[in-house]
Write an enzyme that holds these catalytic residues in place. Structure first.
Site, PDB file in Angstrom:
ATOM      1  N   GLU A 166       0.802  -1.209  -0.031  1.00  0.00           N
ATOM      2  CA  GLU A 166      -0.184   0.017   0.006  1.00  0.00           C
ATOM      3  C   GLU A 166       0.900   1.239   0.115  1.00  0.00           C
ATOM      4  O   GLU A 166       0.430   2.238  -0.282  1.00  0.00           O
ATOM      5  CB  GLU A 166      -0.854   0.108   1.429  1.00  0.00           C
ATOM      6  CG  GLU A 166      -2.082  -1.046   1.092  1.00  0.00           C
ATOM      7  CD  GLU A 166      -2.988  -0.914   2.297  1.00  0.00           C
ATOM      8  OE1 GLU A 166      -4.259  -0.671   2.127  1.00  0.00           O
ATOM      9  OE2 GLU A 166      -2.368  -1.086   3.206  1.00  0.00           O
ATOM     10  N   LYS A 192     -12.868   4.495   2.387  1.00  0.00           N
ATOM     11  CA  LYS A 192     -11.775   3.461   1.583  1.00  0.00           C
ATOM     12  C   LYS A 192     -12.199   2.759   0.820  1.00  0.00           C
ATOM     13  O   LYS A 192     -12.395   1.442   1.317  1.00  0.00           O
ATOM     14  CB  LYS A 192     -10.416   3.177   2.428  1.00  0.00           C
ATOM     15  CG  LYS A 192      -9.223   2.693   1.725  1.00  0.00           C
ATOM     16  CD  LYS A 192      -8.209   2.217   2.760  1.00  0.00           C
ATOM     17  CE  LYS A 192      -6.990   1.810   2.063  1.00  0.00           C
ATOM     18  NZ  LYS A 192      -5.781   1.390   3.135  1.00  0.00           N
ATOM     19  N   GLU A 195      -7.966   6.828  10.486  1.00  0.00           N
ATOM     20  CA  GLU A 195      -8.051   7.433  11.604  1.00  0.00           C
ATOM     21  C   GLU A 195      -7.120   8.736  11.720  1.00  0.00           C
ATOM     22  O   GLU A 195      -7.418   9.769  11.911  1.00  0.00           O
ATOM     23  CB  GLU A 195      -7.972   6.513  12.864  1.00  0.00           C
ATOM     24  CG  GLU A 195      -8.955   5.665  13.073  1.00  0.00           C
ATOM     25  CD  GLU A 195      -8.806   4.341  12.258  1.00  0.00           C
ATOM     26  OE1 GLU A 195      -9.257   3.305  12.450  1.00  0.00           O
ATOM     27  OE2 GLU A 195      -7.975   4.128  11.436  1.00  0.00           O
ATOM     28  N   TYR A 248     -16.519  26.367  -0.957  1.00  0.00           N
ATOM     29  CA  TYR A 248     -16.362  24.906  -1.036  1.00  0.00           C
ATOM     30  C   TYR A 248     -15.361  24.682  -2.076  1.00  0.00           C
ATOM     31  O   TYR A 248     -14.710  23.463  -1.858  1.00  0.00           O
ATOM     32  CB  TYR A 248     -17.648  24.288  -1.184  1.00  0.00           C
ATOM     33  CG  TYR A 248     -18.706  24.736  -2.279  1.00  0.00           C
ATOM     34  CD1 TYR A 248     -18.335  24.518  -3.490  1.00  0.00           C
ATOM     35  CD2 TYR A 248     -19.508  25.415  -1.645  1.00  0.00           C
ATOM     36  CE1 TYR A 248     -19.282  24.968  -4.354  1.00  0.00           C
ATOM     37  CE2 TYR A 248     -20.467  26.173  -2.652  1.00  0.00           C
ATOM     38  CZ  TYR A 248     -20.334  25.886  -4.060  1.00  0.00           C
ATOM     39  OH  TYR A 248     -20.986  26.601  -5.127  1.00  0.00           O
TER      40      TYR A 248
END
Length: 118
Positions: free
Chosen positions: A22, A99, A74, A54
């Protein structure tokens, strides 16, 4: 505060994950943001300078993930929430970070955090 500005389904690509493979590839993340913001001044003046932009927030998120390449969702969520609140003077934020494809049997996995005073 009851007003908010929403960005849903923002897609970014970054290096994220705990496995060695990864750390060698870019993966897609999806974000949903709800940001507390008093929309009354912008509504009264019709001035974008009074609004939470935005497009600027979305661009900032893209740049954030170009630099921040955490192992954990996290960590990414916590750092991004703090960064957005500090950069744009957002008093409170709800952030969901998805994810897709992380667990083959699930469409996507993710984390949701809420920071600040609603």
């Amino acid at each position: 505060m009851t007003d908010s500005v929403l960005i849903e389904g923002l897609v970014v690509e970054t290096v994220i994950g705990v496995y060695d493979w990864e750390r060698e590839v870019r993966q897609e993340l999806r974000l949903d943001l709800e940001m507390a913001w008093d929309n009354r001044p912008a509504a009264a003046s019709d001035d974008v300078g009074q609004a939470l932009d935005y497009a600027a927030v979305s661009d900032h998120v893209q740049r954030f993930f170009e630099q921040c390449q955490p192992a954990l969702l996290e960590t990414a969520a916590e750092k991004l929430a703090g960064d957005l609140m500090a950069t744009f003077a957002i008093p409170a934020i709800r952030l969901t970070l998805w994810k897709p494809g992380a667990v083959p049997a699930a469409r996507q996995v993710g984390v949701r955090i809420q920071r600040g005073d609603w």
